[in-house]
Design an enzyme around this catalytic site. Structure first.
Site, short mmCIF file in Angstrom:
data_model
loop_
_atom_site.label_atom_id
_atom_site.label_comp_id
_atom_site.label_asym_id
_atom_site.label_seq_id
_atom_site.Cartn_x
_atom_site.Cartn_y
_atom_site.Cartn_z
N GLY A 164 6.08 28.79 -14.14
CA GLY A 164 5.22 27.69 -13.73
C GLY A 164 5.35 26.49 -14.66
N THR A 177 7.49 13.07 -13.32
CA THR A 177 8.60 13.06 -12.34
C THR A 177 8.57 14.39 -11.59
OG1 THR A 177 9.98 13.79 -14.18
CG2 THR A 177 10.12 11.46 -13.58
N ARG A 210 16.92 28.01 -19.80
CA ARG A 210 15.72 28.87 -19.90
C ARG A 210 15.38 29.46 -18.54
NH1 ARG A 210 12.04 29.69 -23.71
NH2 ARG A 210 9.79 29.70 -23.35
N CYS A 226 7.55 21.54 -15.69
CA CYS A 226 8.94 21.31 -16.10
C CYS A 226 9.93 22.22 -15.39
CB CYS A 226 9.06 21.48 -17.62
SG CYS A 226 7.77 20.64 -18.52
N LYS A 238 18.85 17.53 -21.77
CA LYS A 238 17.47 17.96 -21.53
C LYS A 238 17.41 18.96 -20.39
CE LYS A 238 13.06 18.20 -20.87
NZ LYS A 238 11.97 18.55 -21.77
N1 SAJ Z 1 8.36 32.22 -18.95
C1 SAJ Z 1 8.81 33.50 -18.57
N2 SAJ Z 1 9.61 34.19 -19.43
C2 SAJ Z 1 9.99 33.67 -20.65
C3 SAJ Z 1 9.52 32.35 -21.00
C4 SAJ Z 1 8.70 31.66 -20.13
O1 SAJ Z 1 8.51 34.00 -17.49
O2 SAJ Z 1 10.71 34.34 -21.39
C5 SAJ Z 1 7.51 31.46 -18.01
C6 SAJ Z 1 6.17 31.02 -18.63
O3 SAJ Z 1 5.20 32.02 -18.45
C7 SAJ Z 1 5.84 29.75 -17.83
C8 SAJ Z 1 7.20 29.16 -17.56
O4 SAJ Z 1 8.16 30.21 -17.75
O5 SAJ Z 1 5.22 30.07 -16.60
C9 SAJ Z 1 7.56 27.98 -18.45
O6 SAJ Z 1 7.31 28.36 -19.76
P1 SAJ Z 1 7.88 27.50 -21.01
O7 SAJ Z 1 7.57 28.25 -22.22
O8 SAJ Z 1 9.26 27.12 -20.75
O9 SAJ Z 1 6.93 26.27 -20.99
P2 SAJ Z 1 6.96 24.72 -20.61
O10 SAJ Z 1 7.45 24.55 -19.24
O11 SAJ Z 1 5.60 24.26 -20.96
O12 SAJ Z 1 7.96 24.04 -21.67
C10 SAJ Z 1 9.33 23.89 -21.41
C11 SAJ Z 1 10.00 23.99 -22.77
N3 SAJ Z 1 11.42 24.03 -22.59
C12 SAJ Z 1 12.20 24.83 -23.34
O13 SAJ Z 1 11.74 25.57 -24.17
C13 SAJ Z 1 13.68 24.75 -23.09
C14 SAJ Z 1 9.57 22.81 -23.63
O14 SAJ Z 1 10.28 22.83 -24.85
C15 SAJ Z 1 9.90 21.50 -22.88
O15 SAJ Z 1 9.56 20.38 -23.63
C16 SAJ Z 1 9.12 21.51 -21.60
O16 SAJ Z 1 9.57 22.60 -20.80
C17 SAJ Z 1 9.40 20.20 -20.88
O17 SAJ Z 1 8.54 19.32 -21.00
O18 SAJ Z 1 10.44 20.06 -20.29
#
Ligand code: SAJ
Length: 486
Positions: free
Chosen positions: A288, A115, A244, A291, A237
């Site tokens: 990035g 999505t 985050r 999600c 969700k």
């Molecule tokens: N990031 C930061 N600072 C942080 C944490 C992450 O800059 O403190 C950046 C990461 O480098 C990355 C982005 O954010 O570029 C996303 O990172 P992420 O760890 O959130 O990774 P996703 O998007 O693979 O996973 C998220 C997770 N959501 C949560 O933890 C609330 C995952 O549990 C979900 O299942 C997933 O989104 C989803 O499918 O929605």
């Protein structure tokens, strides 16, 4: 309503949870999965490992062929490849390009298709609409449909139900059941998360909810958090993902300010983490993945419809989306400090994946850094251990870090892969065309160690260091405080 539609061998919707639990133990339920992506394939594999028959559909014939050969394309998902090969060999998981046959032969049909958002930053539900359309046409009375894709609150009860009812000629909660069970698995540890992270589930009726909960609890051994309806499950969700994104934006905003105040934001975050109710989020080169960069717009869209825009959510997107530009600013500054400019200089990019230890560049913020540096005349070499020797973001990724940084004028760390954690700064400095700059957008290296090795060091939210190991306080400038009010 044509109730003459072919009824399922067993009308799941009309069974008691006890009967469902009995069938689960005997492995007599057929689970249909639509979409064999990073969520669908591990889920299909885990259901099959639980002893259930799984039929899985994907529009990509290559994906279907490799799955039926027991191969997954997600080499960065621990445990998936072995488990997939095992269940395919047992005939417990069969893939096909025919969504119709999956819908027609399954008792519970789970839709987990992408999505994304479109260029106007509006949710693009075209994949979920066409999947629901195809499922609806072949849906048998008595089946239950579950939406795992992340969508805006109300989309399941609204758009998806409408498509299913129109395509099937049947009525939700009369002839078939409908529920939302948004996935919560972290790319890179999905097989583990499927069996450890409680699931969210909201159904259109108590009956459907009880059956779906029984199936997920039995198959994955996790608790199912029951919500009052699908829109609430989707709201939960989004809340956890946007929580985050907003907290990352706050960390990024503090980082930009603390850079100017000569305060190490990592030191502040680690100290804050000594307080029980502080949830650490870290500044960096941007956000990035499939999600976080998109999920906000599902809620913003619903908010606009409802006449209540979630401003903090939108502002957080703006802040996080500007971080790649800030990284480029740091590159320009650090290179100037060693008497170099971006134009004509060799810049080594270490890591292009959107997060550590994953082979995925979806909406990676590093892409924007590379684009901007090339526009400014930089000559880029890329190394990412997840893509060594392959193509990524249009670059021929080097086979080794050494190859990428050889004679570089600047090194930019784009992703905090574990391979970069213990880089020997002195050894690195011996490879570059010194004096060189090092810009760490992911707090991987120790600033002082980089400076002592002779680099002009810049980090997001970290104190800057000159090659002479002298701290540098960054000059205040208007354009950097892009959100300056008044
Ligand atoms: N990031 C930061 N600072 C942080 C944490 C992450 O800059 O403190 C950046 C990461 O480098 C990355 C982005 O954010 O570029 C996303 O990172 P992420 O760890 O959130 O990774 P996703 O998007 O693979 O996973 C998220 C997770 N959501 C949560 O933890 C609330 C995952 O549990 C979900 O299942 C997933 O989104 C989803 O499918 O929605």
């Amino acid at each position: 309503m044509d109730h003459v539609r072919e009824a399922a061998a067993l009308k799941l919707l009309s069974l008691s949870t006890e009967q469902v639990e009995g069938l689960l133990v005997e492995g007599k339920l057929t689970i249909g999965i639509v979409g064999l992506g990073r969520i669908g394939l591990p889920s299909a594999t885990a259901f099959a490992q639980a002893g259930l028959q799984v039929l899985a559909a994907d529009i990509d014939p290559n994906v279907v062929e490799s799955v039926n050969a027991g191969r997954s394309r997600f080499s960065d998902e621990p445990g998936l490849n072995e488990a997939l090969a095992e269940v395919v060999a047992k005939g417990k998981l069969i893939a096909t390009t025919s969504t119709a046959s999956v819908a027609n032969q399954s008792d519970l049909i789970i839709i987990c298709v992408p999505t994304p958002i479109d260029d106007a930053k509006s949710p693009d539900y075209s994949y979920i609409v066409s999947a629901a359309q195809e499922v609806g046409v072949s849906l048998r009375a008595g089946s239950i449909v579950v939406i795992e894709s992340t969508v805006g609150p109300g989309t399941v009860e609204g758009l998806v139900k409408e498509v299913l009812e129109t395509a099937s000629g049947m009525t939700s909660e009369v002839d078939f059941g409908l529920a939302a069970c948004p996935e919560r698995s972290d790319p890179g540890s999905i097989m583990k998360n499927l069996r450890t992270v409680p699931r969210l589930m909201g159904a259109e009726s108590e009956r459907t909810g009880a059956i779906v909960a029984a199936i997920y609890e039995s198959a994955f051994g996790v608790r199912v958090v029951r919500l009052s309806n699908p829109k609430t499950a989707n709201a939960v969700k989004l809340t956890e993902n946007l929580f985050r994104d907003v907290n990352i934006a706050l960390a990024n905003e503090f980082a930009l300010l603390f850079e100017r105040l000569g305060i190490d934001s990592l030191e502040t975050i680690n100290a804050c983490a000594s307080k029980y109710n502080f949830v650490p989020h870290y500044p960096g080169g941007g956000v990035g993945g499939p999600c976080l960069p998109s999920n906000s717009y599902y809620l913003i869209t619903e908010g606009m419809r409802a006449g209540n825009i979630p401003y903090i959510v939108r502002l957080a997107r703006e802040i996080n989306d500007r971080m790649p530009e800030h990284v480029v600013e740091l590159v320009g500054e650090a290179m100037n400090e060693v008497g170099k400019t971006i134009r004509g200089s060799k810049i080594a990019i270490l890591g292009v994946a959107y997060k550590p230890n994953i082979k995925d560049t979806q909406l990676t913020p590093v892409a924007r850094v590379c684009e901007k540096l090339i526009q400014m005349g930089g000559i880029l070499e890329v190394y990412d251990p997840m893509f060594a020797g392959e193509k990524a973001l249009g670059f021929d990724v080097k086979n080794s870090l050494e190859e990428a940084v050889a004679d570089a004028d600047c090194i930019v760390i784009g992703t905090a892969h574990k391979e970069f954690k213990d880089i020997d700064m002195k050894a690195l400095a011996s490879l570059v065309s010194g004096p060189a700059a090092l810009v760490d957008s992911r707090n991987v290296v120790e600033p002082v160690a980089a400076a002592e090795a002779g680099f002009s060091y810049r980090g997001v939210g970290r104190p800057s260091w000159s090659p002479k190991s002298e701290p540098v306080v960054r000059e205040a400038s208007i354009e950097s405080s892009f959100l300056s009010v008044g």
